[in-house]
Write a protein that holds these residues in place. Structure first.
Motif, mmCIF file in Angstrom:
data_model
loop_
_atom_site.group_PDB
_atom_site.id
_atom_site.type_symbol
_atom_site.label_atom_id
_atom_site.label_comp_id
_atom_site.label_asym_id
_atom_site.label_seq_id
_atom_site.Cartn_x
_atom_site.Cartn_y
_atom_site.Cartn_z
ATOM 1 N N ASN A 189 -12.036 2.187 -42.741
ATOM 2 C CA ASN A 189 -12.163 3.465 -43.503
ATOM 3 C C ASN A 189 -12.261 4.850 -43.118
ATOM 4 O O ASN A 189 -11.768 5.720 -43.310
ATOM 5 C CB ASN A 189 -13.055 3.315 -44.832
ATOM 6 N N GLU B 225 -7.359 9.656 -40.913
ATOM 7 C CA GLU B 225 -5.833 9.441 -41.799
ATOM 8 C C GLU B 225 -4.655 9.770 -40.990
ATOM 9 O O GLU B 225 -4.292 10.799 -40.344
ATOM 10 C CB GLU B 225 -5.926 9.917 -42.989
ATOM 11 N N LYS C 296 -2.279 3.554 -44.164
ATOM 12 C CA LYS C 296 -3.758 3.412 -44.410
ATOM 13 C C LYS C 296 -4.014 2.622 -45.252
ATOM 14 O O LYS C 296 -4.946 1.688 -45.172
ATOM 15 C CB LYS C 296 -4.507 4.779 -44.106
ATOM 16 N N GLN C 297 -3.525 2.898 -46.646
ATOM 17 C CA GLN C 297 -3.787 1.935 -47.637
ATOM 18 C C GLN C 297 -3.651 0.611 -47.357
ATOM 19 O O GLN C 297 -4.449 -0.422 -47.780
ATOM 20 C CB GLN C 297 -3.534 2.529 -48.782
ATOM 21 N N ARG C 298 -2.317 0.512 -46.890
ATOM 22 C CA ARG C 298 -1.817 -1.187 -46.742
ATOM 23 C C ARG C 298 -2.720 -1.874 -45.696
ATOM 24 O O ARG C 298 -3.261 -2.919 -45.766
ATOM 25 C CB ARG C 298 -0.462 -1.089 -46.030
ATOM 26 N N GLN D 57 -6.099 -1.115 -44.904
ATOM 27 C CA GLN D 57 -7.107 -1.207 -45.645
ATOM 28 C C GLN D 57 -7.178 -2.429 -46.839
ATOM 29 O O GLN D 57 -8.066 -3.458 -46.608
ATOM 30 C CB GLN D 57 -7.736 -0.044 -46.382
ATOM 31 N N ASP E 52 1.118 7.650 -57.780
ATOM 32 C CA ASP E 52 -0.050 6.743 -57.236
ATOM 33 C C ASP E 52 -0.166 5.752 -57.920
ATOM 34 O O ASP E 52 -0.822 5.199 -59.137
ATOM 35 C CB ASP E 52 -1.530 7.498 -57.480
ATOM 36 N N GLU F 177 -3.184 -0.095 -55.481
ATOM 37 C CA GLU F 177 -2.958 -1.102 -54.353
ATOM 38 C C GLU F 177 -1.495 -1.757 -54.585
ATOM 39 O O GLU F 177 -0.955 -2.557 -53.647
ATOM 40 C CB GLU F 177 -4.034 -2.112 -54.437
ATOM 41 N N CYS G 220 0.981 -1.454 -51.964
ATOM 42 C CA CYS G 220 0.910 -2.054 -50.554
ATOM 43 C C CYS G 220 2.027 -3.298 -50.490
ATOM 44 O O CYS G 220 2.512 -3.946 -49.582
ATOM 45 C CB CYS G 220 -0.534 -2.825 -50.521
#
Length: 574
Positions: free
Chosen positions: A118, A122, A128-130, A132, A345, A348, A351
């Protein structure tokens, strides 16, 4: 059970498992292509994690800090570092020497590793979301609670049952593999405990219209008077409609009928290869528009209200914009349950829709003709992996137990397929490119869609803990419409936040009459009310439903009853 009886049961189960393992090998061979596609997805996941590790190597100071924290956790495990309310470790056996330290070390390692990634600077936000997400999935998968030899509760169960629990767990695993054609969908409830039309999806009614895409159910009135405007319900076709009609005590459909509304429900077909050509346009024109035509023909009413849930709400929004462009004003109010119209948005779920992921998915759909609903169900479950996947892995496979009887989980396990053509359009245009929010961003049936032209009264119901349609994202969609909008925020999540009968006295909901510049500003000004939002919505709907008229018996309509509810379409399994 005596020792002799236990030995006999053990021997019998071994014989059965031997044949089932042979069958499992044949199953894998028969579904080799599906396993190949799954392997491609796993490869992408590992590549994302590898990329994150490469990025980490460029930050030696952060890595050194992490190594020091890990060393300290290994040397001095402390209860202060663990989440004491973690359900995976609630059994008293985890307090035993050795297992208590293992639990603490794992939780410390998991917490520190997630924090490490985390804290990485960035790069691309979506990437980055994928990363994490996949790292969290890996950490959840390696939990000591998930393995027989590191789970003290499972070891105790094996000892107490003379090993039968282990064999029963293998049996449960093989049964799941056979039923799901090799996919890792774990049985979440007793699948024999419910029967559609008997003890679930059993609000009285009749199918009064059908085509190749859906059946239209009218529910039997329970009041002498009803609102003049009928109510059309557009459920998602990712799941079956009866989430809104579980059992008598928690059926939203029954409750609405009892409030004096004439309710019509779309029950979508569970598609197979012959439906692969179906497009998003078809769900709009052959679905919602055709259902509106049928209601008008059946009742003589030219004005109706409509409700859309999740993807059904997205379709309802598209249909309203389409009808607006065509000058069709028959739908005069709209209710959106946990609905995305602006996909800025997606949470998740995003992802799963990288370009590489979509390429693999489109190849698989081209091969199979549909997206198997069980693979989609697994993806949704992995958004809350410990609660909706690994807990059942432990219960069914390690402990060898049966899952509890639960109507909502029976529905959750009753998956539906998605036509390849439709799903490709939906993922590309909505989730990946977010074109629905743009005027003329998409075209359906040759008509440019502009949801900002929707000017009828609308009610948006969202849920604070929704992990599928994030409430702040649904709020962005509410801001798109030009009519009067009532936005309401319930407690709980995507399902429990919607299916919350007033008698339960659970959760609360927030209301505020004006849509403000941001979701946070709206919430800070909103009023909280204890209990269910259902009665608040009923009062809103009554304002847009016209005068009272005599209840509409199904047989009094122009269209004949074809079969009793819930109809045949909803009974088809994947």
């Amino acid at each position: 059970m005596s020792e002799n009886e236990s030995q006999q049961a053990f021997t019998q189960m071994i014989k059965q498992l031997g044949q089932q393992m042979v069958d499992a090998g044949q199953l894998m061979q028969d579904n080799a292509e599906r396993f190949w596609f799954n392997a491609q997805r796993q490869s992408l996941m590992m590549q994302e994690i590898s990329d994150a590790i490469t990025e980490l190597s460029k930050n030696p100071q952060l890595l050194q800090q992490y190594q020091q924290q890990i060393f300290q956790a290994l040397s001095e495990p402390s209860d202060s570092q663990v989440e004491k309310k973690d359900r995976r470790f609630q059994h008293e056996a985890w307090q035993q020497p050795g297992f208590a330290e293992l639990k603490q070390l794992y939780l410390s390692f998991s917490q520190l590793t997630q924090q490490l990634f985390n804290d990485l600077p960035e790069q691309d936000a979506a990437k980055k979301q994928r990363q994490q997400f996949y790292i969290r999935q890996w950490l959840s998968a390696i939990s000591p609670s998930n393995y027989l030899m590191t789970n003290p509760e499972a070891l105790q169960q094996a000892q107490n049952t003379n090993g039968l629990s282990v064999l029963q767990g293998i049996q449960n695993y093989l049964d799941d593999m056979k039923r799901n054609k090799g996919m890792q969908n774990i049985r979440m409830t007793d699948l024999s405990a419910f029967e559609l039309g008997k003890n679930i999806a059993c609000t009285p009614g009749s199918v009064i219209f059908q085509n190749d895409l859906f059946q239209l159910i009218q529910y039997t009135p329970t009041t002498q008077k009803v609102a003049q405007k009928p109510l059309l319900v557009v459920p998602p076709w990712i799941n079956k409609y009866y989430i809104l009609d579980l059992q008598a005590h928690n059926s939203w459909v029954k409750w609405v009928v009892d409030q004096g509304f004439t309710v019509f429900m779309i029950s979508w077909v569970n598609p197979d290869k012959q439906h692969k050509h179906l497009a998003f346009d078809d769900y709009m024109k052959q679905g919602v528009v055709e259902a509106t035509n049928a209601i008008e023909q059946h009742t003589g009413e030219q004005a109706i209200n409509a409700v859309g849930y999740c993807l059904g709400g997205t379709l309802l929004g598209c249909t309203l914009a389409y009808m607006k462009a065509k000058g069709d004003q028959r739908i005069q109010s709209a209710t959106f349950f946990t609905t995305l119209l602006d996909f800025s948005d997606p949470g998740e779920l995003g992802c799963f829709i990288s370009e590489q992921q979509l390429d693999i998915l489109e190849q698989q759909m081209a091969h199979e003709g549909v997206l198997d609903g069980r693979s989609l169900a697994l993806a949704y479950n992995m958004l809350r992996e410990n609660e909706l996947h690994w807990s059942y892995h432990v219960n069914n496979y390690l402990l060898g137990k049966e899952p509890p009887v639960f109507d909502l989980l029976y529905w959750n396990s009753d998956a539906t397929n998605l036509p390849a053509n439709m799903h490709r359009f939906y993922l590309r245009n909505m989730y990946q490119e977010n074109r629905l929010k743009d005027p003329s961003g998409i075209t359906l049936d040759g008509t440019a869609i502009d949801i900002s032209k929707i000017d009828i009264p609308s009610y948006f119901l969202s849920a604070q803990k929704d992990h599928i349609a994030l409430w702040k994202s649904t709020y962005l969609g509410a801001q798109q419409l030009s009519g009067n909008v009532e936005f309401v925020l319930s407690g709980s999540g995507h399902v429990a936040g919607v299916i919350n009968p007033p008698e339960n006295q659970k959760y609360s909901y927030f209301t505020h009459p004006e849509i403000s510049s941001s979701a946070d500003n709206w919430l800070s000004a909103a009023q909280e009310t204890e209990g269910s939002w259902w009665e608040h919505w009923r009062d809103w709907l009554k304002q847009h439903s016209g005068d009272s008229v005599a209840a509409r018996a199904i047989n009094d309509g122009k269209l004949p009853a074809l079969e009793p509810a819930p109809g045949e379409y909803v009974k088809k399994k994947c």
